[in-house]
Scaffold this active site. Structure first.
Site, PDB file in Angstrom:
ATOM      1  N   ASP A 149       3.076  59.303 -47.037  1.00 14.71           N
ATOM      2  CA  ASP A 149       4.085  58.297 -46.716  1.00 14.71           C
ATOM      3  C   ASP A 149       5.375  59.032 -46.391  1.00 14.71           C
ATOM      4  OD1 ASP A 149       5.344  55.915 -46.372  1.00 14.71           O
ATOM      5  OD2 ASP A 149       5.340  55.324 -48.489  1.00 14.71           O
ATOM      6  N   ASP A 171       4.372  55.475 -40.113  1.00 14.38           N
ATOM      7  CA  ASP A 171       4.804  56.589 -40.968  1.00 14.38           C
ATOM      8  C   ASP A 171       3.941  56.731 -42.217  1.00 14.38           C
ATOM      9  OD1 ASP A 171       5.583  54.260 -42.206  1.00 14.38           O
ATOM     10  OD2 ASP A 171       7.518  55.018 -42.861  1.00 14.38           O
ATOM     11  N   GLU A 172       2.725  56.253 -42.162  1.00 17.93           N
ATOM     12  CA  GLU A 172       1.924  56.185 -43.379  1.00 17.93           C
ATOM     13  C   GLU A 172       0.442  56.244 -43.007  1.00 17.93           C
ATOM     14  OE1 GLU A 172       1.562  52.900 -46.935  1.00 17.93           O
ATOM     15  OE2 GLU A 172       2.888  52.514 -45.283  1.00 17.93           O
TER      16      GLU A 172
END
Lengths: 414, 370
Positions: free
Chosen positions: A33, A127-128
């Site tokens: 993350d 983003d993960e």
């Protein structure tokens, strides 16, 4: 039989790497993350924001905060909060906009790094992502070492930090990555899972939203330890199917596979030489070593390649790539080598010059079942047995221990 | 030449011979169809692409003046198809032809009929004779399994293998193999030696259309690297495919110890439904056989999963899981003419065999289940 198809991959890892195949081996799942991704990009692009409270989002009357930097979070600002509220809580915050194009660009950089580490990447957002690194221990070391290496590469190449959770399943990996933000690295194993989970408030369990949380609180259930005190029947009675899932989740049980929605496009190995290689046979030997390594990685990850690409760079830095499609997707070293050698020989025949870099990659990749042929069954079984036996030896002793007669083994392990 | 034709019959005949005509060729005469009007034989149409030649009589004609014409096939075809008349008149003088209807007159510049390659002929006695319906079945049950291209073996055609009065027709693409057995009648009773020929798929596609009257008899002959088929109103000649057919009997398994019997229609339906959740990435349908029944399952990444249960009237042997490309199964199930099919397996990575009685057998290699 949901899930059965996906599990084959892990079974393979078990048979090859564990001395006693009856011992179940934990999967190695990473949840990565990026820390305050949008705000971090804003800071990266404008270093004067470093250390300041930053709110990313619009400035209109109805705008919301997309990301708050950790400095702003200390004042109670958070994602999805109306910008007006956030500015009231943190009046000195700098409000910035980050263009979507810039976010996609940095996201692509991050995911390119994921792909280098692992062919099984399941993105959750820009983003993960989950990475299934089961079976990569030989190549990259212990799960913690892998996670550390991944964090380092992300920091070095993108200038951004990530928090990583390492665990035997997706649920625990996701919870682990949240435990030490920013720039965190948390490991949950089957040994420490009980100690880690029991004191956590129920709201921290993935899948427990405010409504469920409130219901649980009303029953006096504050922690996952409390939740574990309830029987599955009691939970089912209260929450229906969700109850069954809560029962498993608060014990850290989650069998869902990492499902990539876009797999790594290719697997490749290349090598730059200290001195240009003047002999075609010498280059061929290295190319064969790299092809063996590519074949091993394909087989380890349960992938088949639809084609082969050979890359040659000469002493004058001229680079050529030559690609060929395979008759049918394959993970067999001899099939890959036949094509790679053919491509290289064609290049060499057109005018060999000393070679600075040689590389081979296999792709695009597929997991579709390989259609077996009628007339090559015997030969195929033999080749396959050779690959499987060689893989076991190389897994254990390294590629220097076993390679085809004329090959120079790839320097990378695995 | 002057011939009055029933338009419907002529449309059909032109469509058939038109399938042989090539659109692009350095020899313009090969884009033409040759018409011959004869007081005894009526109107005959001929076309060739030099590999395959066909000659066909068009019924329901009245020959006013015998003679020949060589006319671009696509033009003639279009004019006759678009015509609004029940009958039309074809006439020709040298290389100019006319198509006349009640309200129309087309003049077409063709070629001198003498420029056309020699007419195909069926020399002497046939090697054997076979009922057109049987021939049709043998070809229809195998043709689909041919390969488009293959470097190692000559499998872009269909193998005809005859021993006396027995005819076996075989096709394979290297992943599956279809074998149909039938009876024929050898002209010479002492003709017992096995003879084989590989016939191009294009010729057999045409054969299926040409010989659709199940009651007819077809004369068949091998001569000069050609195979010839002849009925009362048509002749089809084709060059043979050169090369070796793979040793097909070696890949027909005889050791299957897991045997299932299925209702054809139910099986087709189940395979079609399971195939809905496959894609290019994951083509296989997983089939789990046991005495409890058959379960088909499929999974397409990012799309979903399917599971279909099929009753097994009969199953003998240990439970088995095996994966197949559903298209390969459906290809064979579509040409099956029985209500039940029998399946034999040895193992999940060994070929499966599908059979209906003694006359049709299909070997199909599995896909590796991932």
């Amino acid at each position: 039989m949901p899930g059965v198809w996906g599990r084959k991959h892990y079974d393979f890892g078990v048979t090859v790497t564990v001395p006693n195949p009856t011992t179940p081996t934990d999967r190695v799942i990473l949840h990565v993350d990026m820390d305050a991704f949008f705000a971090a990009i804003a800071v990266l692009d404008d270093p004067s924001l470093e250390g300041k409270a930053v709110l990313v989002g619009g400035t209109g009357p109805r705008a919301v905060v997309t990301t708050a930097s950790y400095e702003a979070r200390r004042f109670g600002c958070g994602s999805a909060m109306p910008m007006a509220v956030a500015r009231r809580r943190c009046p000195h915050a700098v409000v910035v906009k980050v263009p979507g194009e810039r976010i996609r660009e940095k996201s692509a950089e991050v995911f390119a790094i994921f792909d280098e580490f692992c062919p099984l990447v399941q993105p959750l957002s820009v983003d993960e992502a989950f990475l299934d690194m089961t079976g990569s221990q030989r190549l990259l070391g212990t799960p913690v070492a892998m996670a550390r290496q991944l964090k380092d590469v992300i920091k070095r190449r993108t200038g951004l930090t990530a928090s990583v959770g390492v665990a035997p399943n997706k649920l625990l990996a996701k919870m682990a990555s949240e435990m030490d933000k920013p720039d965190g690295l948390t490991v949950i194993t089957s040994e420490n899972v009980d100690a880690v989970l029991t004191p956590l408030p129920v709201g921290r369990l993935w899948g427990v939203g405010p409504a469920t949380e409130a219901t649980l609180h009303r029953q006096g259930i504050q922690t996952l330890g409390d939740l574990r005190g309830l029987s599955e029947a009691a939970l089912r009675k209260r929450f229906g199917d969700l109850g069954g899932s809560l029962y498993r989740r608060c014990r850290g049980i989650d069998a869902r596979p990492v499902v990539p929605d876009r797999e790594a496009k290719s697997i490749g190995h290349e090598q730059t030489f200290a001195h240009d290689l003047a002999e075609a046979d010498e280059v061929r030997a290295f190319l064969l070593g790299h092809t063996e390594a590519v074949g091993r990685r394909l087989r380890r990850h349960g992938c088949l390649a639809r084609g082969v690409t050979v890359k040659v760079r000469d002493g004058q830095f001229r680079t050529v790539t030559r690609s060929a499609t395979l008759e049918e997707p394959s993970d067999r070293t001899d099939v890959l080598w036949a094509r790679a050698k053919g491509l290289f020989d064609a290049w060499a025949a057109a005018g060999f010059v000393p070679v600075r870099l040689i590389g081979v990659s296999a792709g695009p990749l597929t997991r579709g079942g390989e259609q077996l042929g009628l007339f090559d069954a015997e030969d195929r079984d033999k080749r396959r047995a050779v690959d499987a036996a060689a893989d076991v030896i190389v897994e254990r002793f390294g590629s220097a221990a076993l390679h085809r007669g004329s090959a120079r083994p790839s320097r990378r392990r695995g | 030449m002057k011939v009055i034709c029933d338009r419907g019959a002529l449309v059909d005949a032109l469509a058939l011979v038109g399938r042989v005509v090539v659109a692009r060729t350095p020899k313009p005469v090969l884009t033409c169809v040759k018409l011959t009007g004869d007081a005894d034989t009526g109107l005959t149409l001929e076309a060739t692409d030099t590999e395959i030649s066909v000659r066909l009589a068009s019924p329901r004609v009245e020959v006013g003046e015998p003679g020949e014409a060589l006319i671009p096939a696509d033009k003639l075809n279009a004019i006759v198809r678009e015509s609004i008349d029940a009958t039309i008149t074809l006439s020709a003088d040298g290389d100019v032809a006319e198509v006349t209807g009640s309200d129309s007159k087309f003049k077409i510049y063709g070629h001198p009929p003498g420029d056309y390659p020699a007419a195909i002929s069926f020399p002497g006695e046939p090697d054997f004779t076979i009922n057109a319906g049987d021939l049709h079945r043998l070809v229809a049950q195998t043709l689909f399994a041919t390969a488009r291209e293959n470097s190692r073996y000559a499998i872009n055609g269909v193998l005809f293998e005859r021993t006396g009065n027995k005819l076996a027709v075989v096709a394979t693409d290297g992943h599956r193999l279809a074998l149909a057995n039938g009876k024929c009648k050898a002209t010479n009773k002492d003709d017992k030696e096995a003879k084989s020929a590989i016939v191009p798929t294009k010729a057999l596609q045409l054969l299926l259309q040409l010989f659709d009257d199940a009651e007819q008899n077809v004369d068949v002959k091998l001569a000069d690297n050609q195979i010839l088929f002849k009925t009362d109103d048509a002749v089809l000649a084709s060059n043979l495919v050169e090369g070796n057919f793979p040793p097909y009997s070696d890949v027909i398994p005889k050791d299957g110890d897991k045997k299932a019997t299925l209702d054809t229609d139910g099986f087709i339906s189940a395979v079609r439904r399971a195939a809905l959740l496959t894609n290019e990435e994951s083509k296989g349908v997983r089939m789990a056989f046991s005495s409890d029944g058959l379960t088909l399952s499929s999974r397409a990444p990012e799309m979903g999963e399917a599971e279909i249960s099929v009753p097994l009237p009969e199953y003998a042997g240990d439970p088995l899981e095996i994966g197949f490309n559903p298209a390969y199964l459906l290809d064979a199930l579509k040409v099956v003419d029985e209500n039940q099919v029998h399946l034999d397996f040895k193992a999940g990575n060994k070929p499966g065999v599908l059979r209906t009685g003694p006359n049709f057998l299909y070997v199909v290699m599995p896909v590796n289940l991932q």
